[in-house]
Design an enzyme around this catalytic site. Structure first.
Site, PDB file in Angstrom:
ATOM      1  N   GLU A 154      -4.481  -6.324   2.377  1.00  0.00           N
ATOM      2  CA  GLU A 154      -4.694  -6.752   0.836  1.00  0.00           C
ATOM      3  C   GLU A 154      -4.740  -8.473   0.742  1.00  0.00           C
ATOM      4  OE1 GLU A 154      -2.333  -4.135  -1.527  1.00  0.00           O
ATOM      5  OE2 GLU A 154      -3.551  -2.433  -0.641  1.00  0.00           O
ATOM      6  N   GLU A 260      -7.889   4.534   4.596  1.00  0.00           N
ATOM      7  CA  GLU A 260      -7.067   5.219   3.386  1.00  0.00           C
ATOM      8  C   GLU A 260      -7.650   5.953   2.250  1.00  0.00           C
ATOM      9  OE1 GLU A 260      -4.196   2.299   1.538  1.00  0.00           O
ATOM     10  OE2 GLU A 260      -4.015   1.331   3.448  1.00  0.00           O
TER      11      GLU A 260
END
Ligand code: XIL
Length: 348
Positions: A154, A260
């Site tokens: 991220e 995910e």
């Protein structure tokens, strides 16, 4: 292919048995990991390994494990700078004993700092060497077992305006990302090194910045060897957006990890007409198909962020009690997301 077809050939009889015992139809009953032409992952917490309800479904359908929390800095690095790998080692041992691949997350994440790093003062060189040691220690411990690592997680700002601020960037500059990949390559040359990000399919500016970041890293020779797209989706994502995003990401030719996957309700932004399952199935099918459409060498794996709805991190978030984002219900029964994935894999 033959195996997947053969599995489905047995489906009607088994589905009938399933109907009788559970009073719900199940058109496909094959194991996801056997139907798919790539590994199927789930995240795991060490406490779940001893839960028979979790374990039965995990062992039947999944072939890869990502520790949900217990390999993150907060979990492994104590404030005094020493390490605690107890929980992560338990997951690694379970992966070995149950024949699953181990996937490591995450070496460097803006959201994870540690008092052990906060305390480092003095020169940048001390911080840089602690950074390198951390990556060497954590990644090196699972060398030979972890097939891949989220090396940096991220990094891109939500509005696409450059990189996120974080302790790593403040101390090492934007090159913190290049360095992380170099250190990870030293620590475990054989593991794939993944740059992992989220919301790429729904935020065009963020995706553009992410793609530019990847391009720059590769041009500078940073050893990034795969890309991860978290895929925390919600049902309001327009049809075709996920597939388009996957094509952009895949253009570098690197293996792609759907890392995910879960599919949330989307806060009532669209009218579901009561059928959340159908909307989730539509999107799950698009995700599976997007990965299936890549050349085989680029299909790293598809990981769901949990086994049963009751395991989902979304349920633990404020207001998330009604979420049903995964492929199995609390009792381990397959849901429309499972059906959609199984159908897409079987038809491939
Ligand atoms: C989440 C876990 O699911 C939670 O249990 C934990 O409390 C916070 O982290 N993006 C990521 C994952 O990269 O590591 C996050 O996992 C979910 C969002």
């Amino acid at each position: 292919m033959t195996t997947r077809r053969a599995l489905l050939a047995g489906a009607p009889a088994l589905a009938l048995a399933a109907c009788e015992s559970r009073a719900q139809p199940a058109a496909y009953v094959g194991a996801l990991k056997d139907l798919a032409p790539f590994p199927i992952g789930t995240c795991v917490m060490s406490g779940q390994i001893g839960d028979p309800g979790w374990r039965t479904v995990a062992d039947q359908h999944f072939s890869q494990l990502t520790p949900e929390w217990e390999l993150k800095m907060e979990a492994v690095l104590r404030p005094d700078g020493s390490y605690d790998f107890t929980a992560a080692d338990a997951i690694a041992a379970y992966a070995r004993s149950s024949g699953k691949r181990l996937y490591g997350t995450t070496l460097v994440w803006y959201a994870q700092e540690s008092p052990a790093f906060d305390r480092i003062d003095g020169t940048g060189a001390r911080f840089a060497s602690a950074y390198r040691n951390y990556i060497a220690e954590v990644s090196g411990r699972y060398r030979g077992q972890a097939v891949a690592w989220d090396v940096v997680n991220e990094p891109v700002a939500e509005d696409g305006n450059g990189l996120r601020d974080c302790i790593w960037r403040r101390n090492l500059g934007e090159g913190y990302i290049d360095r992380a990949f170099e250190h990870a390559a030293e620590a475990d040359p054989a593991a794939l090194r993944v740059l992992n990000e989220y919301n790429l399919e729904s935020l065009p500016a963020k995706q553009r910045t992410f793609l530019r970041l990847v391009e720059g890293l590769l041009k500078r020779g940073a050893p990034v060897t795969a890309l991860g797209t978290q895929s925390h989706l919600d049902v309001s994502l327009p049809r075709g957006a996920y597939a388009a995003h996957m094509r952009e990401l895949a253009a570098f030719g690197l293996p792609i990890h759907v890392s995910e996957l879960d599919i949330a309700r989307g806060g009532g932004r669209i009218d579901l007409r009561g059928d959340i399952g159908a909307a989730q199935a539509r999107l799950a099918e698009e995700v599976a198909q997007a990965l299936l459409d890549l050349p085989p060498a680029q299909r790293f794996a598809l990981t769901l962020w949990g086994v049963r709805d009751s395991d989902s991190w979304l349920r633990r978030r404020p207001g998330g009690e009604a979420e049903t984002p995964l492929a199995f219900d609390a009792a381990g029964r397959p849901k429309p997301i499972y059906e959609a994935l199984a159908r897409a894999f079987a038809a491939a």
